[in-house]
Design a protein around this motif. Structure first.
Motif, PDB file in Angstrom:
ATOM      1  N   VAL A  20      -6.097  32.958  -3.389  1.00 57.78           N
ATOM      2  CA  VAL A  20      -4.752  33.318  -2.962  1.00 57.78           C
ATOM      3  C   VAL A  20      -4.459  32.576  -1.652  1.00 57.78           C
ATOM      4  O   VAL A  20      -5.171  32.744  -0.657  1.00 57.78           O
ATOM      5  CB  VAL A  20      -4.617  34.842  -2.771  1.00 57.78           C
ATOM      6  N   PHE A  21      -3.411  31.763  -1.664  1.00 62.84           N
ATOM      7  CA  PHE A  21      -3.046  30.987  -0.485  1.00 62.84           C
ATOM      8  C   PHE A  21      -2.132  31.803   0.427  1.00 62.84           C
ATOM      9  O   PHE A  21      -1.566  32.829   0.037  1.00 62.84           O
ATOM     10  CB  PHE A  21      -2.352  29.684  -0.901  1.00 62.84           C
ATOM     11  N   ALA A  22      -1.999  31.297   1.654  1.00 64.13           N
ATOM     12  CA  ALA A  22      -1.226  32.034   2.659  1.00 64.13           C
ATOM     13  C   ALA A  22       0.237  32.159   2.262  1.00 64.13           C
ATOM     14  O   ALA A  22       0.860  33.199   2.489  1.00 64.13           O
ATOM     15  CB  ALA A  22      -1.355  31.349   4.020  1.00 64.13           C
ATOM     16  N   HIS A  23       0.798  31.109   1.656  1.00 59.66           N
ATOM     17  CA  HIS A  23       2.227  31.152   1.329  1.00 59.66           C
ATOM     18  C   HIS A  23       2.549  32.181   0.249  1.00 59.66           C
ATOM     19  O   HIS A  23       3.707  32.575   0.082  1.00 59.66           O
ATOM     20  CB  HIS A  23       2.706  29.764   0.878  1.00 59.66           C
ATOM     21  N   GLU A  24       1.513  32.642  -0.492  1.00 58.23           N
ATOM     22  CA  GLU A  24       1.748  33.626  -1.547  1.00 58.23           C
ATOM     23  C   GLU A  24       1.862  35.042  -1.015  1.00 58.23           C
ATOM     24  O   GLU A  24       2.442  35.902  -1.675  1.00 58.23           O
ATOM     25  CB  GLU A  24       0.625  33.558  -2.577  1.00 58.23           C
ATOM     26  N   VAL A  25       1.274  35.303   0.139  1.00 56.13           N
ATOM     27  CA  VAL A  25       1.275  36.662   0.695  1.00 56.13           C
ATOM     28  C   VAL A  25       2.019  36.734   2.023  1.00 56.13           C
ATOM     29  O   VAL A  25       1.944  37.738   2.726  1.00 56.13           O
ATOM     30  CB  VAL A  25      -0.176  37.160   0.881  1.00 56.13           C
ATOM     31  N   GLN A  26       2.721  35.665   2.368  1.00 58.61           N
ATOM     32  CA  GLN A  26       3.504  35.654   3.600  1.00 58.61           C
ATOM     33  C   GLN A  26       4.910  35.189   3.286  1.00 58.61           C
ATOM     34  O   GLN A  26       5.121  34.343   2.422  1.00 58.61           O
ATOM     35  CB  GLN A  26       2.875  34.726   4.660  1.00 58.61           C
ATOM     36  N   VAL A  58       0.864  -1.184   0.000  1.00 57.34           N
ATOM     37  CA  VAL A  58       0.000   0.000   0.000  1.00 57.34           C
ATOM     38  C   VAL A  58       0.892   1.223   0.000  1.00 57.34           C
ATOM     39  O   VAL A  58       1.757   1.375   0.866  1.00 57.34           O
ATOM     40  CB  VAL A  58      -0.944   0.008   1.221  1.00 57.34           C
ATOM     41  N   LYS A  59       0.684   2.096  -0.957  1.00 57.19           N
ATOM     42  CA  LYS A  59       1.473   3.308  -1.047  1.00 57.19           C
ATOM     43  C   LYS A  59       0.645   4.504  -0.555  1.00 57.19           C
ATOM     44  O   LYS A  59      -0.521   4.662  -0.933  1.00 57.19           O
ATOM     45  CB  LYS A  59       1.919   3.559  -2.490  1.00 57.19           C
ATOM     46  N   ILE A  60       1.240   5.285   0.287  1.00 59.36           N
ATOM     47  CA  ILE A  60       0.604   6.499   0.809  1.00 59.36           C
ATOM     48  C   ILE A  60       1.291   7.699   0.164  1.00 59.36           C
ATOM     49  O   ILE A  60       2.480   7.921   0.340  1.00 59.36           O
ATOM     50  CB  ILE A  60       0.713   6.577   2.347  1.00 59.36           C
ATOM     51  N   VAL A  61       0.517   8.446  -0.627  1.00 57.81           N
ATOM     52  CA  VAL A  61       1.049   9.604  -1.339  1.00 57.81           C
ATOM     53  C   VAL A  61       0.503  10.869  -0.672  1.00 57.81           C
ATOM     54  O   VAL A  61      -0.709  11.039  -0.551  1.00 57.81           O
ATOM     55  CB  VAL A  61       0.663   9.575  -2.825  1.00 57.81           C
ATOM     56  N   ARG A  62       1.386  11.716  -0.262  1.00 56.58           N
ATOM     57  CA  ARG A  62       1.009  13.003   0.329  1.00 56.58           C
ATOM     58  C   ARG A  62       1.254  14.105  -0.689  1.00 56.58           C
ATOM     59  O   ARG A  62       2.342  14.212  -1.235  1.00 56.58           O
ATOM     60  CB  ARG A  62       1.824  13.270   1.599  1.00 56.58           C
ATOM     61  N   GLN A  63       0.232  14.871  -0.912  1.00 53.28           N
ATOM     62  CA  GLN A  63       0.365  15.959  -1.869  1.00 53.28           C
ATOM     63  C   GLN A  63       1.270  17.051  -1.305  1.00 53.28           C
ATOM     64  O   GLN A  63       1.277  17.313  -0.101  1.00 53.28           O
ATOM     65  CB  GLN A  63      -1.005  16.550  -2.206  1.00 53.28           C
ATOM     66  N   ALA A  64       2.007  17.655  -2.211  1.00 57.96           N
ATOM     67  CA  ALA A  64       2.911  18.724  -1.797  1.00 57.96           C
ATOM     68  C   ALA A  64       2.118  19.938  -1.347  1.00 57.96           C
ATOM     69  O   ALA A  64       1.008  20.198  -1.799  1.00 57.96           O
ATOM     70  CB  ALA A  64       3.825  19.104  -2.957  1.00 57.96           C
ATOM     71  N   LYS A  65       2.699  20.680  -0.418  1.00 58.16           N
ATOM     72  CA  LYS A  65       2.085  21.894   0.087  1.00 58.16           C
ATOM     73  C   LYS A  65       2.866  23.103  -0.414  1.00 58.16           C
ATOM     74  O   LYS A  65       3.942  22.987  -0.990  1.00 58.16           O
ATOM     75  CB  LYS A  65       2.053  21.871   1.618  1.00 58.16           C
ATOM     76  N   GLY A  66       2.285  24.277  -0.160  1.00 57.45           N
ATOM     77  CA  GLY A  66       2.981  25.494  -0.529  1.00 57.45           C
ATOM     78  C   GLY A  66       2.984  25.710  -2.028  1.00 57.45           C
ATOM     79  O   GLY A  66       2.035  25.403  -2.744  1.00 57.45           O
ATOM     80  N   LYS A  67       4.079  26.223  -2.555  1.00 60.21           N
ATOM     81  CA  LYS A  67       4.169  26.606  -3.954  1.00 60.21           C
ATOM     82  C   LYS A  67       4.177  25.405  -4.903  1.00 60.21           C
ATOM     83  O   LYS A  67       3.992  25.573  -6.108  1.00 60.21           O
ATOM     84  CB  LYS A  67       5.410  27.451  -4.186  1.00 60.21           C
ATOM     85  N   TYR A  68       4.404  24.203  -4.393  1.00 60.05           N
ATOM     86  CA  TYR A  68       4.415  23.008  -5.230  1.00 60.05           C
ATOM     87  C   TYR A  68       3.124  22.193  -5.099  1.00 60.05           C
ATOM     88  O   TYR A  68       3.067  21.049  -5.535  1.00 60.05           O
ATOM     89  CB  TYR A  68       5.606  22.134  -4.879  1.00 60.05           C
ATOM     90  N   SER A  69       2.096  22.784  -4.532  1.00 60.14           N
ATOM     91  CA  SER A  69       0.828  22.081  -4.361  1.00 60.14           C
ATOM     92  C   SER A  69       0.120  21.933  -5.701  1.00 60.14           C
ATOM     93  O   SER A  69       0.130  22.849  -6.530  1.00 60.14           O
ATOM     94  CB  SER A  69      -0.068  22.849  -3.382  1.00 60.14           C
ATOM     95  N   PRO A  70      -0.520  20.794  -5.956  1.00 59.50           N
ATOM     96  CA  PRO A  70      -1.265  20.616  -7.218  1.00 59.50           C
ATOM     97  C   PRO A  70      -2.674  21.197  -7.176  1.00 59.50           C
ATOM     98  O   PRO A  70      -3.428  21.021  -8.134  1.00 59.50           O
ATOM     99  CB  PRO A  70      -1.287  19.088  -7.364  1.00 59.50           C
TER     100      PRO A  70
END
Length: 275
Positions: free
Chosen positions: A54-60, A9-21
């Motif tokens: 607009v996400f938090a990482h874009e303005v912080q 079983v593979k657990i894939v975690r989506q990227a956060k921040g500027k690399y989020s899909p």
């Protein structure tokens, strides 16, 4: 390896921040053309609607490290020109900013991007084309592009003023070649912001209770004045004076004089227009 042959079983975690899909913006464009417009080669009627998150990482951004955690600091990225003015409901319906003409007055307070949702509306097809190109840029690069356009436009406007002054001087000196005028240079960028609107969601309209207070402000003053006159006894004094006057012949005399003047005016008829 033998272990690799067993099911796993593979657990894939989506990227956060500027690399989020995650999708942060969707745009919808609708254009229509008429038979006459096509024959006359007129521009099609286009409307574009974009919803931007607009996400938090874009303005912080982190400026220091404290206890191992960088404290977020607000990145003051200015909104584009179409987002510096808050339009009224009428301008929202027609798709224009409140100051869409050339040479818009600069606002005293600059508005910046904040975390949340934004709606972008436009009725210009070239603005829609530029919007598609800007979807490849982050907020900072979009601000750099807007600043570049603003600087080029201001330089072009100053050049037009200098050319106009020089032409006026030559005309005053009697230069026949200057009478025809010079061919002014083309504007470097069209004024697309005048036909576009950028609004945060929900819009920063005044609170409902504030509008109610403004509507009832005269009533508050009237009630306060009535209360003060009742407490001081002025209302009671006025009532006594009215009662005393009613017991005299003055009300009858006043009513008789009014009726007499009305009767005189009635007998004379309307005034003569030829006089």
């Amino acid at each position: 390896m033998l272990w690799a042959q067993f099911p796993s079983v593979k657990i894939v975690r989506q990227a956060k921040g500027k690399y989020s899909p995650d999708v942060d913006e969707r745009c919808f464009t609708y254009c229509s053309q008429t038979v006459r417009g096509r024959a006359e080669q007129s521009e099609p009627r286009c409307r574009t609607f974009c919803l931007r998150r607009v996400f938090a990482h874009e303005v912080q951004r982190a400026i220091a490290v404290h206890d191992g955690k960088p404290p977020p600091a607000h990145a003051k990225i200015p909104l584009p020109p179409e987002g510096q003015n808050i339009p009224s409901l009428t301008h929202i319906l027609i798709g224009e900013s409140p100051e869409g003409q050339e040479g818009r007055a600069q606002q005293d307070e600059v508005r910046y991007w904040e975390e949340g949702y934004y709606v972008w509306l436009s009725k210009n097809k070239w603005a829609a084309h530029e919007k598609l190109d800007l979807m490849t840029f982050d907020l900072e690069r979009q601000a750099v592009w807007a600043k570049y356009k603003q600087d080029k436009t201001e330089a072009w406007q100053k050049k037009q003023v200098r050319n106009g002054n020089a032409q006026a001087e030559q005309v005053a000196k009697g230069d026949a070649q200057a009478v025809g005028g010079r061919s002014s240079a083309r504007r470097p960028f069209p004024d697309l912001a005048g036909q576009s609107i950028l609004l945060p969601m929900p819009p920063p309209f005044p609170p409902l209770w504030e509008q109610i207070d403004q509507l009832l402000a005269p009533s508050h003053k009237l009630f306060a004045l009535t209360q003060s006159t009742l407490q001081s006894g002025d209302q009671l004094k006025l009532a006594h004076r009215m009662w005393e006057k009613a017991l005299t012949d003055q009300p009858f005399v006043l009513a008789r004089n009014v009726c007499t003047r009305m009767w005189d005016k009635w007998k004379k008829g309307p005034p003569d227009d030829t006089a």
